[in-house]
Write an enzyme that holds these catalytic residues in place. Structure first.
Site, short mmCIF file in Angstrom:
data_model
loop_
_atom_site.label_atom_id
_atom_site.label_comp_id
_atom_site.label_asym_id
_atom_site.label_seq_id
_atom_site.Cartn_x
_atom_site.Cartn_y
_atom_site.Cartn_z
N LEU A 79 0.82 -1.21 0.00
CA LEU A 79 0.00 0.00 0.00
C LEU A 79 0.86 1.26 0.00
O LEU A 79 0.46 2.28 -0.57
CB LEU A 79 -0.94 -0.01 1.21
CG LEU A 79 -2.13 -0.97 1.11
CD1 LEU A 79 -2.86 -1.06 2.44
CD2 LEU A 79 -3.09 -0.55 0.02
N ARG A 105 0.04 4.03 -2.67
CA ARG A 105 -0.47 5.35 -2.28
C ARG A 105 0.21 6.48 -3.03
O ARG A 105 -0.44 7.38 -3.56
CB ARG A 105 -0.31 5.53 -0.77
CG ARG A 105 -1.36 4.78 0.02
CD ARG A 105 -1.07 4.70 1.50
NE ARG A 105 -2.13 3.93 2.14
CZ ARG A 105 -1.97 3.17 3.22
NH1 ARG A 105 -0.77 3.07 3.78
NH2 ARG A 105 -2.98 2.51 3.74
N TYR A 131 -9.92 3.82 -2.46
CA TYR A 131 -8.96 2.71 -2.52
C TYR A 131 -7.54 3.13 -2.14
O TYR A 131 -7.26 4.29 -1.98
CB TYR A 131 -9.03 1.93 -3.83
CG TYR A 131 -8.81 2.58 -5.16
CD1 TYR A 131 -9.28 1.94 -6.30
CD2 TYR A 131 -8.11 3.77 -5.33
CE1 TYR A 131 -9.08 2.47 -7.57
CE2 TYR A 131 -7.90 4.30 -6.59
CZ TYR A 131 -8.38 3.65 -7.70
OH TYR A 131 -8.17 4.18 -8.94
N GLU A 132 -6.69 2.11 -1.94
CA GLU A 132 -5.36 2.28 -1.31
C GLU A 132 -5.50 2.81 0.13
O GLU A 132 -4.64 3.54 0.62
CB GLU A 132 -4.45 3.22 -2.13
CG GLU A 132 -4.27 2.82 -3.59
CD GLU A 132 -3.47 1.55 -3.79
OE1 GLU A 132 -3.04 0.95 -2.78
OE2 GLU A 132 -3.29 1.13 -4.94
N GLY A 133 -6.58 2.44 0.78
CA GLY A 133 -6.86 2.93 2.13
C GLY A 133 -7.67 4.21 2.04
O GLY A 133 -7.28 5.15 1.33
#
Length: 597
Positions: free
Chosen positions: A262, A266, A404-406
Site C-alpha cells: 500500500l 499510495r 482505494y489504497e486505504g
C-alpha cells in the site's frame, strides 16, 4: 546534505537544492513522457466514451499495448523483463498513462503496483524469474486478492483459509474476495489467506487457467459509480490448490506484504491523479474561452478565473509534492544499493521509510482530483452534467481515489500514527523541538520586521512557524493523552490536516523557487503566484484545525497561551493580495488556452 528521512521535513529546513522538480527530467525521462502522452493521445483520448460502456475488452487490449510499449515494467530490473528506469520514472509513467480514463488508470495501477511489486519485493529468485517477465510484457496480468466482505480497512481480519494438503505438497484455499481489480482478465493472482489459527495472514501466488479453473470462480462484474470499464469482480476459492513453493515470502508475513504494498500504491495513486487533473483543467479552459455569455467568453469573468487559479494551484502543488517524494525515495534506494543491499531489499526499506509522505500525497492527490473535476463540471454548467461532455465521467472516475489504497480517513490517521511511532523509536526527534516551542510561548515575541525583499523569504519563515504550530499541537496531544491518543480520532484528524498542509505548502514553494532559479522570476511568475495562493490557503486551514485541537485538550490560561501561539504562527506580516494572484494565474492559463505549468 544528508538524505532526509521520512517525516523529517518537520524538523529540518529543506532547501530548493534538496528537491526534484519535473523540469529536471533527464532526456531519457522526457522521451518516456512524450511516448506515454503520444500513446494516450493516439489510443485512448479519441475513444474515451467507450470506457463508459463497460468495455472491459478495450481496457485489456490497451493494457497489452502498454506492455508492448514497455510501460508495465518501468522500474523492474532488466533481468526480469523490465527496463530498470527507477522510481521517478515509474511515477512519470503512472502520471501520464492515467490521464484520459480512470478505468485504464486503475487497471494499470493495480497491475504494475499491487499485482506485480509484491512479487518483486517479496518473491524468491525462482518466483521472480517465473512471473515477472510475463507481467512486465503484458503477456499476463496480475490481480491482488486481499479485501473480503468482512475485511476492508481491517485487512488482517480476513476469513479465507489455507490448509496444507495431506501429502504436504500444496495448500488448499477456501474463501471469498471482493472488489478485485483486473479479476476478469488476470492470470496471476496474489491471494491472502490464513493458515490454521495464525495471528497474521499469508500471501500465495496463484496461476489461473480458465481451461482448468482449479476451484476458482468469479462473480459478475460490479456495477460501479465510475471506472466502469475497469474489471472488478468477486473471486471465490473452493479447495483451490496452490503449490507450497508458491507461498509469497514466509508464513504469517502476508499482513506485512499488504501494508508495504500500500505504501507504493499510495504515492503512485497521487501521480495517477495528476495528468487527469491537468487535462480536466485544460478542457475547462478551452470551453470557457469558447463559451460566449453576455457577449463575451465566460473565461473573462472573475468567478470563473478564481476557479481556474485554485484548480491550477492544487494541481501544481500535487505535482510538486509527488515528484519531491519520488526523488527522495529514489535517492534512498540508490544509497542502499551503494551500501551493498539488494535491489529488492533497498526498495522495501525505502518505501517503508517514506510511508508518511505516501499517505499525505494519496490524500492530497485524490482530493485534488475530486476538486478539479467538480469545478470542471461547474465551469461547463449544464453541459458539465451531461454525458456528452467528458466532465461528469471524470468526476465519477475521480471519486474512487478517496477510497482505494486505504480511505482518506485511514490515511490521515496513519500519517500521525506513523510519525509518532518514529518519534517513540527515536528515528525522529520531535520532543526536543516540541519542548522548545512550548518554552518559546512564554517568551516575549520580537516585533522587528525582517527584510523580506528576497523571493519567498516571508513565506519560508511562515513554513517554519507552521511547523512550530504542528509541534505545539502534537506535543500537547501526546502529553495529554499518551498511549490513549489513538482513541481521539477527531483530534488526530485535525493534526493530520495541519501536517498535510505543511508538507504540500512547502513542496509548492520549493518547486516554484527552483523553477524561478532555473529560469527567472518573470518566467516563473505563475508558479510563484500559485505557491503563494497555496500557502495562504494552508495557513487558513491550519489556523482553523489548530483552534479545533487546542479547544479539545486545553482550557483556561493554557488554552489562551496556545491560541496566542497559534495566532503568532499563522500570522503574515505582509498579507498577500490573493485576488490579484488568482487573476495573474488565470490570465496565463487563459492566454495559453491550457494548463501550462
Amino acid at each position: 546534505m544528508e538524505a532526509i528521512k521520512g517525516g523529517e521535513f518537520l524538523v529540518r529546513e529543506v532547501k530548493k537544492e534538496d528537491v526534484f522538480v519535473t523540469e529536471q527530467f533527464s532526456e531519457e525521462q522526457q522521451m518516456m513522457k512524450d511516448a506515454v502522452i503520444e500513446f494516450i493521445d493516439r489510443e485512448v483520448w479519441p475513444i474515451k466514451e467507450r470506457f463508459e460502456e463497460k468495455d472491459y475488452a478495450l481496457t485489456e487490449e490497451l493494457m497489452r499495448k502498454a506492455g508492448e510499449m514497455g510501460f508495465l515494467g518501468v522500474s523492474i530490473p532488466e533481468k526480469y523483463g523490465g527496463i530498470g528506469m527507477g522510481f521517478v520514472s515509474t511515477m512519470l509513467v503512472t502520471d501520464y498513462i492515467s490521464a484520459a480514463s480512470g478505468s485504464l488508470g486503475t487497471a494499470y495501477g493495480a497491475h504494475t503496483g499491487i499485482g506485480t511489486m509484491p512479487i518483486f519485493l517479496y518473491g524468491t529468485e525462482e518466483q521472480k524469474q517465473k512471473y515477472l517477465p510475463a507481467l512486465t510484457s503484458g503477456e499476463k496480468f496480475g490481480a491482488y486478492c486481499l479485501t473480503e466482505p468482512g475485511a476492508g480497512s481491517d485487512a488482517n481480519s480476513g476469513k479465507t483459509t489455507a490448509t496444507l494438503s495431506e501429502d504436504g505438497k500444496s495448500y488448499l484455499i477456501n474463501g471469498q474476495k471482493m472488489w478485485i481489480s483486473n479479476a476478469g482478465f488476470a492470470e496471476i493472482f496474489i491471494v491472502f489467506a490464513r493458515i490454521e489459527d495464525d495471528k497474521n495472514i499469508t500471501g500465495f501466488l496463484l496461476e489461473y487457467d480458465k481451461e482448468n479453473p482449479n476451484g476458482v470462480s468469479f462473480g459478475d462484474e460490479e456495477k460501479k459509480l465510475g471506472i466502469t470499464s475497469s474489471s472488478t469482480r468477486q473471486v471465490f476459492f473452493s479447495n483451490t490448490e496452490i503449490p507450497v513453493e508458491n507461498m509469497l515470502s514466509e508464513r504469517g508475513k502476508g499482513f506485512k506484504i499488504a501494508l508495504n504494498s500500500l505504501n507504493v500504491g499510495r504515492i503512485k495513486l497521487a501521480a495517477a491523479c495528476l495528468d487527469a487533473s491537468r487535462r480536466t483543467l485544460t478542457e475547462s479552459i478551452k470551453y470557457a474561452n469558447e463559451r460566449i455569455q453576455f457577449k463575451k467568453p465566460i473565461s473573462s469573468f472573475g468567478a470563473i478565473q478564481a476557479k481556474f487559479a485554485e484548480m491550477a494551484t492544487k494541481t501544481f502543488t500535487i505535482d510538486a509534492g509527488s515528484y519531491r517524494a519520488a526523488k527522495d525515495i529514489q535517492n534512498y534506494i540508490d544509497s542502499l544499493l551503494a551500501s551493498g543491499k539488494s535491489h529488492q531489499e533497498s526498495e522495501l526499506i525505502a518505501f517503508s521509510e517514506y510511508a508518511i509522505e505516501a499517505a499525505i500525497l494519496k490524500v492530497y492527490g485524490s482530493e485534488t482530483s475530486q476538486y478539479v473535476t467538480d469545478e470542471g463540471i461547474q465551469i461547463f454548467g449544464g453541459m458539465g452534467f451531461s454525458k456528452d461532455t467528458p466532465m461528469e465521467a471524470a468526476w465519477r472516475d475521480a471519486r474512487i481515489t478517496r477510497i482505494y489504497e486505504g480511505t482518506n480517513e485511514i490515511n490521515r490517521l496513519l500519517t500521525i500514527g506513523m510519525l509518532l511511532k518514529k518519534a517513540f523509536k527515536g528515528d525522529i526527534d520531535l520532543m526536543t523541538p516540541a519542548m522548545a516551542v512550548g518554552k518559546s510561548l512564554m517568551e516575549i515575541p520580537s516585533f522587528d520586521i525582517p527584510d523580506y525583499s528576497e523571493l519567498f523569504s516571508e513565506e519560508k519563515e511562515i513554513i517554519g512557524k507552521l511547523k512550530k504550530a504542528f509541534l505545539m499541537i502534537s506535543g500537547k496531544a501526546v502529553e495529554t493523552f499518551g498511549m490513549e491518543l489513538e482513541e481521539h480520532q477527531q483530534l488526530i484528524l485535525a493534526a493530520a490536516e495541519v501536517l498535510i498542509e505543511i508538507y504540500m505548502a512547502e513542496s509548492a514553494l520549493l518547486k516554484a523557487e527552483k523553477v524561478a532559479d532555473m529560469t527567472s522570476e518573470e518566467a516563473a511568475k505563475g508558479q510563484i503566484a500559485m505557491a503563494k495562493i497555496n500557502l495562504y490557503n494552508a495557513v487558513g486551514i491550519i489556523n482553523e484545525k489548530g483552534k479545533e485541537a487546542i479547544a479539545y485538550f486545553a482550557e483556561g490560561d493554557e488554552q489562551r497561551m496556545m491560541l496566542m501561539g497559534l495566532k503568532r504562527f499563522t500570522k503574515y506580516t505582509n498579507l498577500p493580495n490573493i485576488i490579484a494572484l488568482r487573476k495573474e494565474v488565470a490570465a496565463i492559463l487563459i492566454e495559453e488556452n491550457k494548463y501550462c505549468f
